[in-house]
Design a protein around this motif. Sequence first.
Motif, PDB file in Angstrom:
ATOM      1  N   TYR A 146       8.260  12.249  -1.463  1.00 13.50           N
ATOM      2  CA  TYR A 146       7.617  13.537  -0.862  1.00 13.50           C
ATOM      3  C   TYR A 146       6.686  14.349  -1.778  1.00 13.50           C
ATOM      4  O   TYR A 146       6.783  14.066  -3.080  1.00 13.50           O
ATOM      5  CB  TYR A 146       8.906  14.290  -0.579  1.00 13.50           C
ATOM      6  N   TYR A 147       6.006  15.048  -1.274  1.00 10.07           N
ATOM      7  CA  TYR A 147       5.142  16.129  -1.940  1.00 10.07           C
ATOM      8  C   TYR A 147       4.905  17.309  -1.537  1.00 10.07           C
ATOM      9  O   TYR A 147       4.573  17.331   0.073  1.00 10.07           O
ATOM     10  CB  TYR A 147       3.711  15.430  -2.288  1.00 10.07           C
ATOM     11  N   ASP A 148       5.318  18.331  -1.993  1.00 10.58           N
ATOM     12  CA  ASP A 148       5.375  19.525  -1.323  1.00 10.58           C
ATOM     13  C   ASP A 148       4.744  20.688  -2.368  1.00 10.58           C
ATOM     14  O   ASP A 148       5.025  20.892  -3.177  1.00 10.58           O
ATOM     15  CB  ASP A 148       6.972  20.251  -1.198  1.00 10.58           C
ATOM     16  N   SER A 180       0.872  -1.173   0.013  1.00  4.91           N
ATOM     17  CA  SER A 180      -0.065  -0.086  -0.001  1.00  4.91           C
ATOM     18  C   SER A 180       0.991   1.304   0.072  1.00  4.91           C
ATOM     19  O   SER A 180       1.958   1.287   0.490  1.00  4.91           O
ATOM     20  CB  SER A 180      -1.007  -0.002   1.193  1.00  4.91           C
ATOM     21  N   ILE A 181       0.504   2.121  -0.889  1.00  7.47           N
ATOM     22  CA  ILE A 181       0.931   3.480  -0.845  1.00  7.47           C
ATOM     23  C   ILE A 181       0.207   4.726  -0.640  1.00  7.47           C
ATOM     24  O   ILE A 181      -1.024   4.553  -1.128  1.00  7.47           O
ATOM     25  CB  ILE A 181       1.931   3.555  -2.156  1.00  7.47           C
ATOM     26  N   VAL A 224       6.205  26.902  11.674  1.00  7.56           N
ATOM     27  CA  VAL A 224       4.723  26.811  11.995  1.00  7.56           C
ATOM     28  C   VAL A 224       4.043  28.370  11.524  1.00  7.56           C
ATOM     29  O   VAL A 224       4.513  29.170  12.042  1.00  7.56           O
ATOM     30  CB  VAL A 224       4.503  26.531  13.355  1.00  7.56           C
ATOM     31  N   PHE A 225       3.252  27.934  10.572  1.00  4.98           N
ATOM     32  CA  PHE A 225       2.368  29.472  10.314  1.00  4.98           C
ATOM     33  C   PHE A 225       1.021  28.911   9.545  1.00  4.98           C
ATOM     34  O   PHE A 225       0.905  27.856   9.337  1.00  4.98           O
ATOM     35  CB  PHE A 225       3.214  30.287   9.381  1.00  4.98           C
ATOM     36  N   PHE A 226       0.423  29.882   9.168  1.00  7.35           N
ATOM     37  CA  PHE A 226      -0.960  29.638   8.847  1.00  7.35           C
ATOM     38  C   PHE A 226      -1.389  30.483   7.389  1.00  7.35           C
ATOM     39  O   PHE A 226      -0.893  31.728   7.878  1.00  7.35           O
ATOM     40  CB  PHE A 226      -2.214  29.800   9.647  1.00  7.35           C
ATOM     41  N   ASP A 227      -1.867  30.142   6.549  1.00  9.53           N
ATOM     42  CA  ASP A 227      -2.205  30.947   5.507  1.00  9.53           C
ATOM     43  C   ASP A 227      -3.437  31.700   5.691  1.00  9.53           C
ATOM     44  O   ASP A 227      -3.936  31.626   6.651  1.00  9.53           O
ATOM     45  CB  ASP A 227      -2.293  30.015   4.157  1.00  9.53           C
ATOM     46  N   GLY A 228      -4.008  32.429   4.628  1.00 17.30           N
ATOM     47  CA  GLY A 228      -5.445  32.916   4.977  1.00 17.30           C
ATOM     48  C   GLY A 228      -6.651  32.222   5.094  1.00 17.30           C
ATOM     49  O   GLY A 228      -7.470  32.961   5.707  1.00 17.30           O
ATOM     50  N   ASN A 229      -6.532  30.851   4.820  1.00 12.45           N
ATOM     51  CA  ASN A 229      -7.784  30.039   5.204  1.00 12.45           C
ATOM     52  C   ASN A 229      -7.459  29.155   6.719  1.00 12.45           C
ATOM     53  O   ASN A 229      -8.309  28.349   6.659  1.00 12.45           O
ATOM     54  CB  ASN A 229      -7.687  28.935   3.889  1.00 12.45           C
ATOM     55  N   GLY A 230      -6.312  29.501   7.147  1.00 12.87           N
ATOM     56  CA  GLY A 230      -5.977  28.957   8.494  1.00 12.87           C
ATOM     57  C   GLY A 230      -5.433  27.650   8.091  1.00 12.87           C
ATOM     58  O   GLY A 230      -5.364  26.758   9.092  1.00 12.87           O
ATOM     59  N   ASP A 231      -4.711  27.336   6.890  1.00  9.90           N
ATOM     60  CA  ASP A 231      -3.978  25.882   6.733  1.00  9.90           C
ATOM     61  C   ASP A 231      -2.486  26.056   6.580  1.00  9.90           C
ATOM     62  O   ASP A 231      -2.202  27.135   6.523  1.00  9.90           O
ATOM     63  CB  ASP A 231      -4.445  25.381   5.273  1.00  9.90           C
ATOM     64  N   PRO A 232      -1.740  25.096   7.116  1.00  6.93           N
ATOM     65  CA  PRO A 232      -0.570  25.137   7.085  1.00  6.93           C
ATOM     66  C   PRO A 232      -0.073  24.788   5.724  1.00  6.93           C
ATOM     67  O   PRO A 232      -0.652  24.318   4.707  1.00  6.93           O
ATOM     68  CB  PRO A 232      -0.013  24.051   8.129  1.00  6.93           C
ATOM     69  N   ALA A 233       1.305  24.789   5.696  1.00  4.81           N
ATOM     70  CA  ALA A 233       1.771  24.211   4.346  1.00  4.81           C
ATOM     71  C   ALA A 233       1.919  23.031   3.862  1.00  4.81           C
ATOM     72  O   ALA A 233       1.821  22.115   4.784  1.00  4.81           O
ATOM     73  CB  ALA A 233       3.477  24.576   4.203  1.00  4.81           C
ATOM     74  N   ALA A 234       1.189  22.558   2.797  1.00  4.56           N
ATOM     75  CA  ALA A 234       0.800  20.925   2.404  1.00  4.56           C
ATOM     76  C   ALA A 234       2.186  20.567   2.203  1.00  4.56           C
ATOM     77  O   ALA A 234       2.785  20.496   0.948  1.00  4.56           O
ATOM     78  CB  ALA A 234      -0.105  21.203   1.454  1.00  4.56           C
ATOM     79  N   LYS A 235       2.759  19.755   3.088  1.00  4.11           N
ATOM     80  CA  LYS A 235       3.751  18.984   2.843  1.00  4.11           C
ATOM     81  C   LYS A 235       3.478  17.545   3.332  1.00  4.11           C
ATOM     82  O   LYS A 235       3.009  17.108   4.449  1.00  4.11           O
ATOM     83  CB  LYS A 235       4.941  19.398   3.740  1.00  4.11           C
ATOM     84  N   TYR A 236       3.910  16.561   2.337  1.00  5.21           N
ATOM     85  CA  TYR A 236       3.451  15.011   2.741  1.00  5.21           C
ATOM     86  C   TYR A 236       4.544  14.208   2.462  1.00  5.21           C
ATOM     87  O   TYR A 236       5.751  14.505   1.766  1.00  5.21           O
ATOM     88  CB  TYR A 236       2.477  14.475   1.914  1.00  5.21           C
ATOM     89  N   GLU A 237       4.914  12.885   3.201  1.00  6.77           N
ATOM     90  CA  GLU A 237       5.683  11.967   2.854  1.00  6.77           C
ATOM     91  C   GLU A 237       4.829  10.851   2.142  1.00  6.77           C
ATOM     92  O   GLU A 237       3.796  10.669   2.521  1.00  6.77           O
ATOM     93  CB  GLU A 237       6.399  11.389   4.126  1.00  6.77           C
ATOM     94  N   VAL A 238       5.571  10.227   1.059  1.00  2.76           N
ATOM     95  CA  VAL A 238       4.840   9.084   0.396  1.00  2.76           C
ATOM     96  C   VAL A 238       5.380   8.068   1.094  1.00  2.76           C
ATOM     97  O   VAL A 238       6.607   7.621   1.179  1.00  2.76           O
ATOM     98  CB  VAL A 238       5.286   8.963  -1.054  1.00  2.76           C
ATOM     99  N   VAL A 239       4.333   7.200   1.489  1.00  2.00           N
ATOM    100  CA  VAL A 239       4.768   6.184   2.469  1.00  2.00           C
ATOM    101  C   VAL A 239       4.300   4.867   1.899  1.00  2.00           C
ATOM    102  O   VAL A 239       3.243   4.826   1.204  1.00  2.00           O
ATOM    103  CB  VAL A 239       4.186   6.345   3.834  1.00  2.00           C
ATOM    104  N   ASN A 240       5.113   3.709   1.925  1.00  2.99           N
ATOM    105  CA  ASN A 240       5.126   2.427   1.280  1.00  2.99           C
ATOM    106  C   ASN A 240       4.990   1.436   2.152  1.00  2.99           C
ATOM    107  O   ASN A 240       5.948   1.342   3.222  1.00  2.99           O
ATOM    108  CB  ASN A 240       5.964   2.386   0.237  1.00  2.99           C
ATOM    109  N   TRP A 241       4.086   0.431   2.329  1.00  7.05           N
ATOM    110  CA  TRP A 241       4.207  -0.827   3.172  1.00  7.05           C
ATOM    111  C   TRP A 241       5.114  -1.617   2.652  1.00  7.05           C
ATOM    112  O   TRP A 241       5.085  -2.401   1.600  1.00  7.05           O
ATOM    113  CB  TRP A 241       2.623  -1.493   3.291  1.00  7.05           C
ATOM    114  N   GLN A 242       6.201  -1.737   3.400  1.00 11.01           N
ATOM    115  CA  GLN A 242       7.229  -2.916   3.068  1.00 11.01           C
ATOM    116  C   GLN A 242       7.650  -3.931   4.153  1.00 11.01           C
ATOM    117  O   GLN A 242       7.519  -3.338   5.404  1.00 11.01           O
ATOM    118  CB  GLN A 242       8.587  -2.058   2.536  1.00 11.01           C
TER     119      GLN A 242
END
Length: 833
Positions: free
Chosen positions: A473-475, A310-311, A441-459
């Motif tokens: 990764y995804y930034d 799974s990813i 840490v900061f918030f944009d105009g909608n109260g959201d943080p910067a969208a950063k993710y790690e791509v994770v794989n079940w191994q």
Amino acid sequence: PCVRLRISLSLSIYPSPGCQLLGTTVMPSFSQEGQINLGGEFSLHEKPGATSKSFWQQNTTAFNIEFRLAQTMVFAIEEINNRTDILPGVTLGYKIYDTCASVTFSVQSAMALMNGYEEMLTDTSCSRPAAVKAIIGESGSTNTIAIAASVGLFQIPVISHFATCACLSDRKEYPTFFRTIPSDYYQSRALAQLVKHFGWTWVGAVRSDSDYGNNGMATFVEAAKQEGICIEYSVKFHRTEPEKLLKVVELIKRGTAKVVVAFVALLEMNSLLEQLTVQNITGLQLIGTEGWITASSLVRPSSYRILGGSIGFAVTGTKINGLKEFVLKLHPSNHPNNSDVKDFWEAAFQCSVTKETSSNYKTPCTGSESLTELKNQYTDESEIRITNNVYKAVYAVAYSLHSQLECMPQKGCAKNLQTEPWQVLDALKKVNFTLRTGERVFFDGNGDPAAKYEVVNWQLGPNGAVEFKAVGYYDATLPPVFRGFMCSCATQKPTSVCSESCPSGTRKAVRRGKPVCCYDCVPCAEGEINSNDCIPCDLEYWSNEKRDRCVLKTVEFLSFEEVMGIVLVIFSLFGTCLTVLVAVVFLAHKNTPIVRANNSELSFLLLFSLTLCFLCSLTFIGRPSQWSCMLRHTAFGVTFVLCISCVLGKTIVVLMAFRATLPGSNVMKWFGPPQQRLTVLAFTLIQVLICVLWLTFSPPFPNKNMKYYKDKVILECDVGSAVGFWAVLGYIGLLSLMCFVLAFLARKLPDNFNEAKFITFSMLIFCAVWITFIPAYVSSPGKFTVAVEIFAILASSFGLLFCIFVPKCYIVLLKPELNSRKHVMGKMPKKSL
């Protein structure tokens, strides 16, 4: 246990001063008074009325995670209270409520945090400040929506650590909402790009029947459509709907998609995994969200057959120093009256904390139990992703208070601590700080943080244990080109398409009533190649046999190397040689009566022009060029006019000679050799003038004709001016007609050897050839047009040569006795009968 009784109180019809509480007080699960209090809401129990035993048997995951999150909030507040650089001299307190994953309890808890029901028992004032300055929570999007909508009117900020629904970014609906986890707006689109990255165009979609699942999947479906991904099915279920879950699993089982995007919360994922395991549905590639992709509670002995490989996307996390020691020191003895800690302890160690008969466990706890002995999500140090979000949320409130109160490190705060929630709200909008972990840490105009993710794989790790390995990764803050994915996935990538890729030379034909990803492969038409679709080749190109590449069209013209060209060259040279041979014969016998009687000067000029006619046919063979196109048509026109002019002159001479034999006729002196030469020259100069005008205004030129054949280019000579071309042919035809008429009139003159008769035959052949030439020329395609023209030239030339000169050569060579003046003049004695 998560059981709340609401007792209705009757009010007197007489008004009483102040405010009165309707119902029972709602007490927090964890609380500690401070100068400034923060609220927290976590689902410590799965549902209202759940006991520790029943909860443990159904689902311990949420209990462990949410309990850890609540302890993280306490840890962060105590850490801030022990620091001198943040809110120096100010003590933060907390009130943490158990919402039991219920929207009703979430709103009730929010009201308690806002109003402080426990204080209102002794306070009759209706105008008192809010009990807390901000609320941390909750995990679920649906519950968080209810909380934000309830307290938003009172300007109390709500900061969620796990509510990802994109709908919460609507500032008009939720003006006081913030979160430390990225919005699903980014995750949903990132999921679509991830699916496209692996080449999957045919996927199934399963979602939680909640705001989280419905809104997230709606965004994914929209993004998938833009990426050219087709959804075979899109279904939803809730953990409280087992019948609907069975239908969902049956649909997955019958579906043809090998890739399933599971936009589900952790509790729904547990139920789904259980059914997939029971029905032994394997061979699926699951695409997960941050809700479950890194949940270690899903790792069971039989789950890797289902979830292996799974990813999905997980929020970034970091280790928080001191947190592990803090959560492990939790013990019921430190919270003797806390039923939530009691439930947690009993569920964790399967024993009864108290000796009461109401306990769900018969075995009493020894008191020596330690959380260090356990291995679950509460004690798992790797569970740092969502934990880190709670930690950031508490610090965000602390830094906003620090800014609002104008605090100076180690010096204290300048403003009064009686700050209002709306002031904290304004400060939160501007907060921007860096934690000790190095995370900004900061918030944009909608109260959201910067969208950063790690791509994770079940191994599977080296020791055979399941690992959530970060493979990319995804930034979303980066430009689209650099948002990336990288993947070192250990599992074999499956193929999930509705229709296999079309082979070379075919195109996609969408099946009626089916998504665009379901298609049949239809061969491309001739002259087309396929890339994404069949596209026509450029004008001078044609598709190859496989129809995957455009190649230059075959250029066709009448060449010297091909059979037809060789045959025509042979006939042309044969005619030339034959004409030269006749000229040699005539030259050798130029003083004989038959040669002299047939106007030897015009005869030699005619033989010369016939030689040119045979040779000019060679100019029509070979690759057309600018000069060859002009030469072939003009040479043909001039040489044929010269030839016909000579024949016309010979015809006139015959007629004039007959007239000269009549008594009193003096015609021959008006048409002697000078006049004959002038006549030939005059007729030829007219054709020369026509050719000069033709070449001046619109000369012939080489042209690539692509009308006759689709796969060939006919290289030919375009006549340029059609008027000039037909004027040349028309003039030749006019002279031929005149010659034919005059010869026809002289065909019965009383000579033993009447040349007019043979001229008549030759002109008859000439006219017949060129009359049939016109339709054949117009209708013949490509190089056959040139072949027809050459054939007409050779046929008419051979006709003139044979009809006019062969009879004379026959007499000169084979019948020399007839080559006498008496025979030519017709004075031989007649044979007796």
